[in-house]
Enzyme design. Structure first.
Site, PDB file in Angstrom:
ATOM      1  N   GLU A 265       0.837  -1.189   0.000  1.00  0.00           N
ATOM      2  CA  GLU A 265       0.000   0.000   0.000  1.00  0.00           C
ATOM      3  C   GLU A 265       0.874   1.242   0.000  1.00  0.00           C
ATOM      4  O   GLU A 265       1.831   1.323   0.764  1.00  0.00           O
ATOM      5  CB  GLU A 265      -0.923   0.005   1.225  1.00  0.00           C
ATOM      6  CG  GLU A 265      -1.937  -1.123   1.221  1.00  0.00           C
ATOM      7  CD  GLU A 265      -2.938  -1.057   2.367  1.00  0.00           C
ATOM      8  OE1 GLU A 265      -2.906  -0.063   3.133  1.00  0.00           O
ATOM      9  OE2 GLU A 265      -3.747  -1.968   2.500  1.00  0.00           O
ATOM     10  N   HIS A 284      -8.070   1.202   1.429  1.00  0.00           N
ATOM     11  CA  HIS A 284      -7.947   1.069   2.887  1.00  0.00           C
ATOM     12  C   HIS A 284      -8.779   2.132   3.613  1.00  0.00           C
ATOM     13  O   HIS A 284      -8.275   2.865   4.478  1.00  0.00           O
ATOM     14  CB  HIS A 284      -6.479   1.178   3.304  1.00  0.00           C
ATOM     15  CG  HIS A 284      -6.206   0.474   4.616  1.00  0.00           C
ATOM     16  ND1 HIS A 284      -5.027  -0.193   4.866  1.00  0.00           N
ATOM     17  CD2 HIS A 284      -6.944   0.336   5.747  1.00  0.00           C
ATOM     18  CE1 HIS A 284      -5.049  -0.696   6.097  1.00  0.00           C
ATOM     19  NE2 HIS A 284      -6.215  -0.378   6.649  1.00  0.00           N
TER      20      HIS A 284
END
Length: 309
Positions: A265, A284
Site C-alpha cells: 500500500e 484502505h
C-alpha cells in the site's frame, strides 16, 4: 511543553486539542518523506500515526531517546514493532473499537452489492444498452450465510448488522472457545475454518496479520470456497493472495470480491485486477468515515495528553 508529531491525517479539532497544550507538528504527508520523518521523530515526545507509518527499524531507533508514547489512529498494530517499543519504554495506544461500525457497515454494504451484482450497469444504460436479462439473477442478502473469520468486536458488530438483514452467520476464531458466550448472545454458530469456507455465501476477514494468518486465503483455500461465494477483506492485505482472487473471479469460481487492503500500500499498478468481474477495490478506507475519524482521533488525543502529563 512537549512536542507531538502527527504523521497521517487526524481530525483537525483533535489536533487543535493537542496543540492547546503542546507544540504539534501536523503533517499528513510526513509518512511519505522517510528522511524528514526520522528527523522529526528524533525531536518528538509523542508520535501519532495511522497504518502507513512503519514504527520499526530506523524510525523506532530515532524515537528511542526521547519519545514516550505512540498513538495509533486505528486498531491494527502490524505497522508497529510493539515489543521493540516496550523494550524502549514507549507506550503504544491503539484506538480499540473506534472504527468497528464503519468496517461492519462496509462489509455488509459490499456483500449486498456483490450478491446482487447489478450496480455497475450505469455505463451500459447510459450508452443505450438494456442488460435486464443478464442482471436478473442476482441474489438477495436475506437467507444467505455470512462466514466471519475472526470474531472480535468488529466481527461481532458485523454479525449483528448481518442478522438484522436476515442473514445466517457462522464464525471461526482461533482465539475463542466454541463455548464463548458471544456466539450464543449474537445468534452465531461457531465452526471450523474449513466448514466456514465450504459453506458460507459471503466470507469476511477480521483477523490481524501475523505469521499464522499470512497467506491464509491462498489459491487452495479460495478454491475451496462455495462456488459463487463472495470474499470481503477489510483486515490486512497479506492475508489474501491477490493474484488468486483475480484468477478465481475471472474463472467464475468466485462470485465477487471486495478488497480494501493490499499486500503493498498504496497499491501499485495491478494488471491482474483488470477486467475482473464483480470486483470492488477501495484504498484502505473501510474503517474511515467522518464519524469514525472523530471517534478515533479524540480518544487518542486525550490519551496522548494523559500520557504526557
Amino acid at each position: 511543553m512537549s512536542r507531538v508529531v502527527v504523521t497521517e491525517f487526524m481530525d483537525e479539532r483533535a489536533v487543535a486539542r493537542l496543540a492547546a497544550v503542546h507544540e504539534v507538528l501536523y503533517d499528513p504527508a510526513l509518512v511519505d518523506d522517510t528522511l524528514r520523518l526520522a528527523a522529526e521523530a528524533a525531536r518528538c515526545d509523542a508520535l501519532v500515526v495511522r497504518n502507513r507509518t512503519q514504527v520499526c527499524g530506523v524510525l523506532l531507533e530515532a524515537l528511542a531517546p526521547r519519545c514516550r508514547v505512540v498513538g495509533r489512529l486505528g486498531v491494527g498494530l502490524d505497522n508497529i514493532d510493539v515489543p521493540g517499543c516496550e523494550a524502549r519504554g514507549l507506550r503504544v495506544i491503539p484506538a480499540t473499537g473506534a472504527n468497528a461500525l464503519s468496517v461492519a457497515e462496509y462489509v455488509v454494504a459490499t456483500a449486498m452489492l456483490l450478491l446482487r451484482g447489478v450496480y455497475q450497469s450505469t455505463a451500459a444504460l447510459s450508452a443505450g444498452r438494456w442488460p435486464r436479462a443478464a442482471l436478473s439473477s442476482g441474489r438477495e442478502t436475506a437467507g444467505e450465510t455470512l462466514g466471519l473469520v475472526g470474531f472480535g468486536p468488529t466481527g461481532q458488530l458485523t454479525a449483528t448488522l448481518a442478522r438484522a438483514l436476515g442473514m445466517q452467520v457462522v464464525a471461526h476464531d482461533a482465539m475463542l472457545a466454541a463455548s464463548d458466550p458471544a456466539f450464543a448472545r449474537l445468534g452465531v454458530r461457531p465452526v471450523g475454518l474449513d466448514e466456514l469456507v465450504a459453506t458460507a455465501d459471503v466470507v469476511s476477514l477480521h483477523v490481524p496479520l501475523v505469521e499464522a494468518t499470512r497467506g491464509l486465503f491462498d489459491a487452495r483455500r479460495i478454491a475451496a470456497m462455495k462456488r459463487g461465494a463472495v470474499l470481503v477483506n477489510t483486515s490486512r492485505g497479506g492475508i489474501v493472495d491477490e493474484q488468486a482472487v483475480a484468477a478465481a473471479l475471472k474463472s467464475g469460481t468466485l462470485g465477487g470480491a471486495a478488497l480494501d487492503v493490499f499486500d503493498a500500500e498504496p497499491l501499485p499498478v495491478a494488471p491482474h485486477f483488470a477486467d475482473c468481474p464483480n470486483l470492488i477495490l477501495t484504498p484502505h478506507v473501510a474503517g474511515v468515515t467522518a464519524e469514525a475519524n472523530e471517534r478515533v482521533s479524540f480518544p487518542i488525543a486525550d490519551r496522548v495528553l494523559e500520557a504526557l502529563s
